[in-house]
Design an enzyme around this catalytic site. Structure first.
Site, PDB file in Angstrom:
ATOM      1  N   ASP A  57      43.646  78.957   9.410  1.00  0.00           N
ATOM      2  CA  ASP A  57      44.098  77.879  10.293  1.00  0.00           C
ATOM      3  C   ASP A  57      45.617  77.757  10.397  1.00  0.00           C
ATOM      4  OD1 ASP A  57      41.654  76.827  11.264  1.00  0.00           O
ATOM      5  OD2 ASP A  57      41.264  76.030   9.268  1.00  0.00           O
ATOM      6  N   ASP A  74      37.016  79.601  16.084  1.00  0.00           N
ATOM      7  CA  ASP A  74      38.200  78.743  16.007  1.00  0.00           C
ATOM      8  C   ASP A  74      39.498  79.557  15.923  1.00  0.00           C
ATOM      9  OD1 ASP A  74      35.765  77.981  14.745  1.00  0.00           O
ATOM     10  OD2 ASP A  74      36.670  76.145  13.976  1.00  0.00           O
TER      11      ASP A  74
HETATM   12  N1  GLY Z   1      38.337  74.271  13.206  1.00  0.00           N
HETATM   13  C1  GLY Z   1      37.288  73.452  12.743  1.00  0.00           C
HETATM   14  C2  GLY Z   1      36.691  72.606  13.798  1.00  0.00           C
HETATM   15  O1  GLY Z   1      36.879  72.804  14.983  1.00  0.00           O
HETATM   16  O2  GLY Z   1      35.978  71.677  13.421  1.00  0.00           O
END
Ligand code: GLY
Length: 374
Positions: free
Chosen positions: A89, A145
């Site tokens: 992330d 994601d």
């Molecule tokens: N990146 C985690 C979510 O979208 O919940």
């Protein structure tokens, strides 16, 4: 809908932030259940409040916003230096915080943070399988994601004039097109590889309802992420992929244009929406609109505007100063029963970014840093 609507909406957002910014300060809001954001430092969402503050600074020039955002960014060093405290992330965390700071002020510490974050993200690439590993405990897993985090790698390549980060981003983006985006434009959440051999194994449901369902925010991540990949590379397969996901997204919207949390669940009057998916998808559509021929633009722009108008009319708290969140109706993780029908900080961030885009602001924090290069 007109420019006047976007101006008026941004004014209302900024008025609300005059109240909430001093309340939240340099902290890390994630979820608002009763109208007050929690403080939840050091997770994948830790860059979004700073991103909201930088958007507000961009609009107003008010130094207090820059001060809170820069303070929060410094606190995030505990994650950046903590190594195993972060996973894929890195883009979500450092682009709206340090990336925005560098872009708007030229701060060199912020630039270094982004380059460190990009190096960390690149180091997660698996040569066998061609994917960026998502989380730390599952070496064979990649997730939709991460498509949003590829912009950090493209940015880094441009910043240091070295193609290696972009090559990793391209390899992972190709994996997204091969295994995450399905032929009908819906998307998988988790895809699993044998980490030793790199052989593709299977798709898993993750935050969607099932392995073959269609998690709405996952679609938004793929749509906007691939559109950003196109921004950096002009590789037409990325734009085609973004459009395919976008068309599936639009075709499955309910009457009020705000997505349910998964497009493939039976819909009842109380089936939760996900306003964060709608806000992120609106940004994706506005990015796609920048790259398609003139005759196609209106379709993407009008749909994004219609979604933003519905979010504003039906799901926002802009005049309600007893609530801190801009948007209600976000869904964090339905299968885990966590954060359903709440305010979510990334929903607020993408909502504000989308309104800022409607105002013609192309100084988007996910892009390369033109200011510092000038
Ligand atoms: N990146 C985690 C979510 O979208 O919940």
């Amino acid at each position: 809908m007109s420019q006047a609507w976007a101006e008026e909406t941004m004014k209302r957002i900024l008025k609300k932030l005059e109240n909430t910014a001093p309340q939240i300060g340099a902290n890390f809001p994630h979820v608002s259940k009763e109208g007050t954001y929690n403080d939840e430092p050091f997770s994948w969402v830790s860059g979004f409040w700073a991103g909201i503050l930088w958007l507000a600074y961009q609009q107003t020039g008010r130094e207090e916003y820059a001060k809170y955002a820069a303070e929060a960014e410094k606190k995030l060093d505990i994650m950046l230096d903590g190594f195993d405290r972060i996973d894929h992330d890195a883009g979500f965390i450092w682009q709206p915080s340090a990336g925005a700071n560098y872009r708007l002020t030229g701060n060199e510490d912020s630039r270094r943070r982004c380059l460190k974050a990009a190096s960390f993200l690149a180091s997660r690439f698996h040569l066998k399988g061609n994917y960026i590993q998502a989380w730390n405990k599952e070496p064979g897993w990649a997730i939709v994601d991460c498509t949003m985090n590829l912009a950090l790698l493209y940015w880094a390549s441009r910043e240091i004039d070295n193609p290696r980060f972009a090559q990793i981003a391209d390899a992972h983006a190709q994996t997204v097109l091969n295994y995450i985006v399905r032929p009908d434009g819906s998307t998988n959440h988790i895809i699993s590889f044998d980490a030793e051999s790199g052989e593709y194994m299977e798709a898993l449901g993750g935050q969607g309802n099932a392995a073959d369902s269609a998690w709405a925010r996952g679609a938004a991540w793929a749509m906007y992420g691939l559109a950003l990949c196109y921004h950096f590379t002009e590789n037409p397969s990325y734009l085609d992929g973004a459009k395919r996901v976008c068309h599936f997204f639009i075709a499955n919207l309910p009457e009020d244009y705000v997505a349910h949390w998964d497009f493939r669940v039976e819909r009842f009057s109380d089936t939760p929406r996900d306003t964060s998916a709608a806000a992120c998808a609106a940004c994706g559509m506005l990015e796609i609109a920048k790259h398609v021929p003139e005759c196609e633009k209106a379709f993407y722009e009008n749909t994004a505007q219609r979604m933003l108008q519905s979010l504003t009319k039906n799901y926002s708290n802009l005049e309600d100063d007893s609530r801190q969140e801009l948007l209600r109706g976000g869904t964090g993780n339905f299968p885990a029963g966590v954060n359903i029908n709440v305010g979510i900080i990334y929903g607020d961030y993408f909502y504000m970014e989308a309104i800022s885009r409607l105002l013609g602001n192309d100084n988007i924090f996910w892009y390369e840093n033109k200011k510092a290069k000038a």
